[in-house]
Design a protein around this motif. Structure first.
Motif, PDB file in Angstrom:
ATOM      1  N   VAL A  77     -17.063 -74.550 -25.812  1.00 29.05           N
ATOM      2  CA  VAL A  77     -16.511 -74.278 -24.484  1.00 29.05           C
ATOM      3  C   VAL A  77     -17.528 -74.656 -23.415  1.00 29.05           C
ATOM      4  O   VAL A  77     -18.701 -74.323 -23.529  1.00 29.05           O
ATOM      5  CB  VAL A  77     -16.172 -72.770 -24.324  1.00 29.05           C
ATOM      6  N   LEU A  78     -17.071 -75.334 -22.383  1.00 24.21           N
ATOM      7  CA  LEU A  78     -17.827 -75.492 -21.138  1.00 24.21           C
ATOM      8  C   LEU A  78     -17.145 -74.553 -20.142  1.00 24.21           C
ATOM      9  O   LEU A  78     -15.931 -74.621 -19.970  1.00 24.21           O
ATOM     10  CB  LEU A  78     -17.764 -76.922 -20.619  1.00 24.21           C
ATOM     11  N   TYR A  79     -17.928 -73.687 -19.529  1.00 20.45           N
ATOM     12  CA  TYR A  79     -17.314 -72.749 -18.591  1.00 20.45           C
ATOM     13  C   TYR A  79     -18.004 -72.816 -17.240  1.00 20.45           C
ATOM     14  O   TYR A  79     -19.162 -73.201 -17.124  1.00 20.45           O
ATOM     15  CB  TYR A  79     -17.332 -71.315 -19.131  1.00 20.45           C
ATOM     16  N   HIS A  80     -17.236 -72.446 -16.225  1.00 24.24           N
ATOM     17  CA  HIS A  80     -17.800 -72.265 -14.885  1.00 24.24           C
ATOM     18  C   HIS A  80     -16.852 -71.374 -14.084  1.00 24.24           C
ATOM     19  O   HIS A  80     -15.738 -71.108 -14.504  1.00 24.24           O
ATOM     20  CB  HIS A  80     -18.048 -73.612 -14.184  1.00 24.24           C
ATOM     21  N   SER A  81     -17.347 -70.928 -12.951  1.00 23.04           N
ATOM     22  CA  SER A  81     -16.533 -70.051 -12.106  1.00 23.04           C
ATOM     23  C   SER A  81     -16.076 -70.801 -10.863  1.00 23.04           C
ATOM     24  O   SER A  81     -16.694 -71.778 -10.446  1.00 23.04           O
ATOM     25  CB  SER A  81     -17.323 -68.805 -11.715  1.00 23.04           C
ATOM     26  N   HIS A  82     -14.971 -70.330 -10.323  1.00 25.02           N
ATOM     27  CA  HIS A  82     -14.498 -70.758  -9.008  1.00 25.02           C
ATOM     28  C   HIS A  82     -14.608 -69.539  -8.101  1.00 25.02           C
ATOM     29  O   HIS A  82     -14.103 -68.470  -8.430  1.00 25.02           O
ATOM     30  CB  HIS A  82     -13.051 -71.239  -9.067  1.00 25.02           C
ATOM     31  N   THR A  83     -15.257 -69.722  -6.974  1.00 24.59           N
ATOM     32  CA  THR A  83     -15.540 -68.582  -6.103  1.00 24.59           C
ATOM     33  C   THR A  83     -14.550 -68.427  -4.940  1.00 24.59           C
ATOM     34  O   THR A  83     -14.487 -67.357  -4.341  1.00 24.59           O
ATOM     35  CB  THR A  83     -16.967 -68.689  -5.537  1.00 24.59           C
ATOM     36  N   THR A  84     -13.819 -69.490  -4.636  1.00 23.93           N
ATOM     37  CA  THR A  84     -12.898 -69.434  -3.498  1.00 23.93           C
ATOM     38  C   THR A  84     -11.513 -69.976  -3.844  1.00 23.93           C
ATOM     39  O   THR A  84     -10.766 -70.370  -2.955  1.00 23.93           O
ATOM     40  CB  THR A  84     -13.460 -70.232  -2.302  1.00 23.93           C
ATOM     41  N   SER A  85     -11.195 -70.023  -5.128  1.00 22.86           N
ATOM     42  CA  SER A  85      -9.896 -70.568  -5.537  1.00 22.86           C
ATOM     43  C   SER A  85      -9.488 -70.002  -6.890  1.00 22.86           C
ATOM     44  O   SER A  85     -10.265 -69.326  -7.562  1.00 22.86           O
ATOM     45  CB  SER A  85      -9.960 -72.099  -5.611  1.00 22.86           C
ATOM     46  N   GLU A  86      -8.257 -70.315  -7.256  1.00 23.14           N
ATOM     47  CA  GLU A  86      -7.731 -69.910  -8.560  1.00 23.14           C
ATOM     48  C   GLU A  86      -8.522 -70.557  -9.695  1.00 23.14           C
ATOM     49  O   GLU A  86      -9.222 -71.552  -9.489  1.00 23.14           O
ATOM     50  CB  GLU A  86      -6.255 -70.321  -8.686  1.00 23.14           C
ATOM     51  N   ALA A  87      -8.343 -70.010 -10.875  1.00 28.22           N
ATOM     52  CA  ALA A  87      -8.964 -70.563 -12.081  1.00 28.22           C
ATOM     53  C   ALA A  87      -8.115 -71.737 -12.567  1.00 28.22           C
ATOM     54  O   ALA A  87      -7.306 -71.619 -13.485  1.00 28.22           O
ATOM     55  CB  ALA A  87      -9.079 -69.487 -13.159  1.00 28.22           C
ATOM     56  N   TRP A  88      -8.288 -72.863 -11.892  1.00 26.51           N
ATOM     57  CA  TRP A  88      -7.561 -74.100 -12.212  1.00 26.51           C
ATOM     58  C   TRP A  88      -8.516 -75.262 -11.959  1.00 26.51           C
ATOM     59  O   TRP A  88      -9.258 -75.248 -10.973  1.00 26.51           O
ATOM     60  CB  TRP A  88      -6.306 -74.235 -11.354  1.00 26.51           C
TER      61      TRP A  88
END
Length: 136
Positions: A77-88
């Motif tokens: 898995v490569l993961y990262h976060s989105h801080t100002t938007s949906e998880a898309w």
């Protein structure tokens, strides 16, 4: 398609994303080559230090990939976060997705997000959402 991930791994990356907010958090989740369950979280530094983009430090990434080889593990898995938007996946996420075998897990720390964590396969610019199967 389904991403099988341990609850502990998912909780660990959720804590990392919350701790690093408002910057995007990132890393990989490894699994032994013979298993399909993503379990070992390897947090990485977001070299971009950005609230809208992440990038791995090339030296750190090489060290991690060498360690995976030594341990007979794969980057599952490569993961990262989105801080100002949906998880898309963003356009940039899609453009930089290189491996169709890897799961791309996105966590949203945005207060208005409808989904906190979603997993995708990205193949030749096409996005396929997949089910998350959380294992104890």
């Amino acid at each position: 398609m389904t991403l099988r991930i341990t609850r502990a791994a998912l909780e660990q990356i959720q804590r990392q994303a919350a701790r690093e907010h408002p910057l995007e958090a990132c890393g990989v989740i490894a699994a032994p080559c013979a298993q399909k369950l993503a379990s070992r979280v390897i947090p990485m530094r977001n070299q971009a230090a950005s609230p809208i983009w992440f990038s791995f430090d090339p030296r750190e990434q090489l060290e991690v990939w060498n360690e995976l080889d030594e341990r007979d593990e794969e980057c599952r898995v490569l993961y990262h976060s989105h801080t100002t938007s949906e998880a898309w996946p963003s356009r940039e996420d899609i453009a930089h997705a290189q491996d169709p075998q890897v799961h791309y897990l996105i966590l949203s720390t945005w207060a208005e997000a409808r989904h906190r964590a979603r997993s995708f396969r990205i193949v030749e610019g096409r996005v396929f959402e997949e089910q998350l199967s959380i294992q104890e």
